[in-house]
Design a protein around this motif. Sequence first.
Motif, short mmCIF file in Angstrom:
data_model
loop_
_atom_site.label_atom_id
_atom_site.label_comp_id
_atom_site.label_asym_id
_atom_site.label_seq_id
_atom_site.Cartn_x
_atom_site.Cartn_y
_atom_site.Cartn_z
N SER A 189 -10.86 2.60 -1.46
CA SER A 189 -11.76 2.19 -2.54
C SER A 189 -13.21 2.45 -2.23
CB SER A 189 -11.57 0.70 -2.84
OG SER A 189 -10.28 0.47 -3.34
N HIS A 190 -13.54 2.67 -0.98
CA HIS A 190 -14.94 2.90 -0.59
C HIS A 190 -15.25 4.39 -0.42
CE1 HIS A 190 -18.85 2.18 1.16
NE2 HIS A 190 -18.52 2.94 2.19
N CYS A 191 -14.48 5.07 0.43
CA CYS A 191 -14.82 6.47 0.77
C CYS A 191 -13.91 7.50 0.12
CB CYS A 191 -14.81 6.65 2.29
SG CYS A 191 -13.17 6.49 3.03
N ARG A 192 -12.87 7.06 -0.58
CA ARG A 192 -11.93 7.93 -1.30
C ARG A 192 -11.08 8.81 -0.39
NH1 ARG A 192 -10.93 5.14 -5.22
NH2 ARG A 192 -12.58 4.72 -6.64
N MET A 193 -10.99 8.50 0.90
CA MET A 193 -10.07 9.21 1.78
C MET A 193 -8.67 8.64 1.57
SD MET A 193 -12.20 9.55 5.34
CE MET A 193 -10.81 10.25 6.18
N SER A 194 -7.65 9.42 1.89
CA SER A 194 -6.28 8.94 1.75
C SER A 194 -5.98 7.85 2.77
CB SER A 194 -5.29 10.09 1.96
OG SER A 194 -5.42 11.03 0.94
N VAL A 195 -5.28 6.83 2.34
CA VAL A 195 -4.86 5.76 3.24
C VAL A 195 -3.52 6.19 3.83
CG1 VAL A 195 -4.29 3.32 3.43
CG2 VAL A 195 -6.01 4.05 1.79
N VAL A 196 -3.52 6.61 5.11
CA VAL A 196 -2.30 7.12 5.73
C VAL A 196 -1.88 6.35 6.97
CG1 VAL A 196 -2.50 9.46 4.83
CG2 VAL A 196 -3.63 8.88 6.94
N ASP A 197 -2.81 5.80 7.72
CA ASP A 197 -2.48 5.15 8.98
C ASP A 197 -2.29 3.65 8.76
OD1 ASP A 197 -2.09 4.49 11.61
OD2 ASP A 197 -3.84 5.59 12.35
N GLN A 198 -1.08 3.17 9.01
CA GLN A 198 -0.76 1.77 8.79
C GLN A 198 -1.49 0.85 9.76
OE1 GLN A 198 3.44 1.19 8.81
NE2 GLN A 198 3.81 2.68 7.19
N ARG A 199 -1.89 1.37 10.91
CA ARG A 199 -2.58 0.54 11.90
C ARG A 199 -3.96 0.10 11.43
NH1 ARG A 199 -2.98 4.10 16.94
NH2 ARG A 199 -3.49 5.56 15.30
N PHE A 200 -4.62 0.92 10.64
CA PHE A 200 -6.00 0.64 10.25
C PHE A 200 -6.15 0.26 8.78
CE2 PHE A 200 -6.22 3.88 13.67
CZ PHE A 200 -6.68 3.03 14.66
N ILE A 254 0.86 -1.18 0.00
CA ILE A 254 0.00 0.00 0.00
C ILE A 254 0.89 1.23 0.00
CG2 ILE A 254 -1.74 1.30 1.28
CD1 ILE A 254 -2.73 -1.37 2.42
N ASP A 255 0.61 2.16 -0.89
CA ASP A 255 1.36 3.42 -0.98
C ASP A 255 0.69 4.44 -0.05
OD1 ASP A 255 3.13 5.36 -1.70
OD2 ASP A 255 2.27 5.71 -3.68
N TYR A 256 1.12 4.44 1.21
CA TYR A 256 0.50 5.30 2.23
C TYR A 256 0.69 6.77 1.88
CZ TYR A 256 0.30 1.01 4.90
OH TYR A 256 0.05 -0.26 5.30
N LYS A 315 -6.87 -8.62 -8.64
CA LYS A 315 -7.11 -7.19 -8.48
C LYS A 315 -7.15 -6.86 -6.99
CE LYS A 315 -9.89 -3.44 -10.09
NZ LYS A 315 -10.73 -2.93 -11.11
N SER A 316 -6.47 -5.78 -6.60
CA SER A 316 -6.41 -5.43 -5.18
C SER A 316 -7.13 -4.11 -4.93
CB SER A 316 -4.96 -5.35 -4.71
OG SER A 316 -4.29 -4.32 -5.38
N PHE A 317 -7.78 -4.04 -3.78
CA PHE A 317 -8.48 -2.84 -3.34
C PHE A 317 -7.95 -2.47 -1.96
CE2 PHE A 317 -11.36 -5.18 -6.10
CZ PHE A 317 -11.77 -4.20 -6.99
N SER A 318 -7.55 -1.22 -1.80
CA SER A 318 -7.03 -0.74 -0.53
C SER A 318 -8.10 0.06 0.20
CB SER A 318 -5.80 0.14 -0.74
OG SER A 318 -4.79 -0.61 -1.36
N PHE A 319 -8.10 -0.04 1.52
CA PHE A 319 -9.08 0.65 2.35
C PHE A 319 -8.37 1.33 3.51
CE2 PHE A 319 -11.18 -2.96 0.37
CZ PHE A 319 -12.29 -2.36 -0.21
N ASP A 320 -8.95 2.45 3.99
CA ASP A 320 -8.34 3.15 5.10
C ASP A 320 -8.79 2.59 6.45
OD1 ASP A 320 -10.93 4.10 4.89
OD2 ASP A 320 -10.41 6.13 5.51
N ALA A 321 -9.80 1.73 6.47
CA ALA A 321 -10.28 1.12 7.70
C ALA A 321 -11.03 -0.16 7.37
CB ALA A 321 -11.19 2.08 8.45
N VAL A 322 -11.11 -1.04 8.36
CA VAL A 322 -11.83 -2.30 8.17
C VAL A 322 -13.31 -2.04 7.92
CG1 VAL A 322 -12.43 -4.47 9.28
CG2 VAL A 322 -10.17 -3.52 9.60
N GLU A 323 -13.84 -0.98 8.51
CA GLU A 323 -15.26 -0.66 8.33
C GLU A 323 -15.56 -0.36 6.86
OE1 GLU A 323 -13.25 0.93 10.50
OE2 GLU A 323 -14.01 0.29 12.44
N CYS A 324 -14.66 0.34 6.18
CA CYS A 324 -14.86 0.65 4.76
C CYS A 324 -14.82 -0.63 3.94
CB CYS A 324 -13.81 1.62 4.26
SG CYS A 324 -14.08 3.32 4.80
#
Length: 69
Positions: free
Chosen positions: A34-45, A26-28, A55-64
């Motif tokens: 992929s769901h809410c279009r927020m930047s993926v910055v926190d490696q913990r979540f 993941i390029d933090y 095909k891979s989809f990145s998310f900023d949280a498990v909820e997304c």
Amino acid sequence: MMTRLLRCLWLLAIMMSACKPAIKPIDYGSEKCSHCRMSVVDQRFACQLVTTKGKSFSFDAVECMHLDI
């Protein structure tokens, strides 16, 4: 005949090994959720979903990820 069978099995083995889905890093900071279009910055979540086609989809949280499935 046996040589031809071995060649076919060898070719099949190569084709099957090339189709394995893999996790990409993941390029933090620059990758978007992929769901809410927020930047993926926190490696913990951050999390990633990889389909059987690779095909891979990145998310900023498990909820997304849960809401996107």
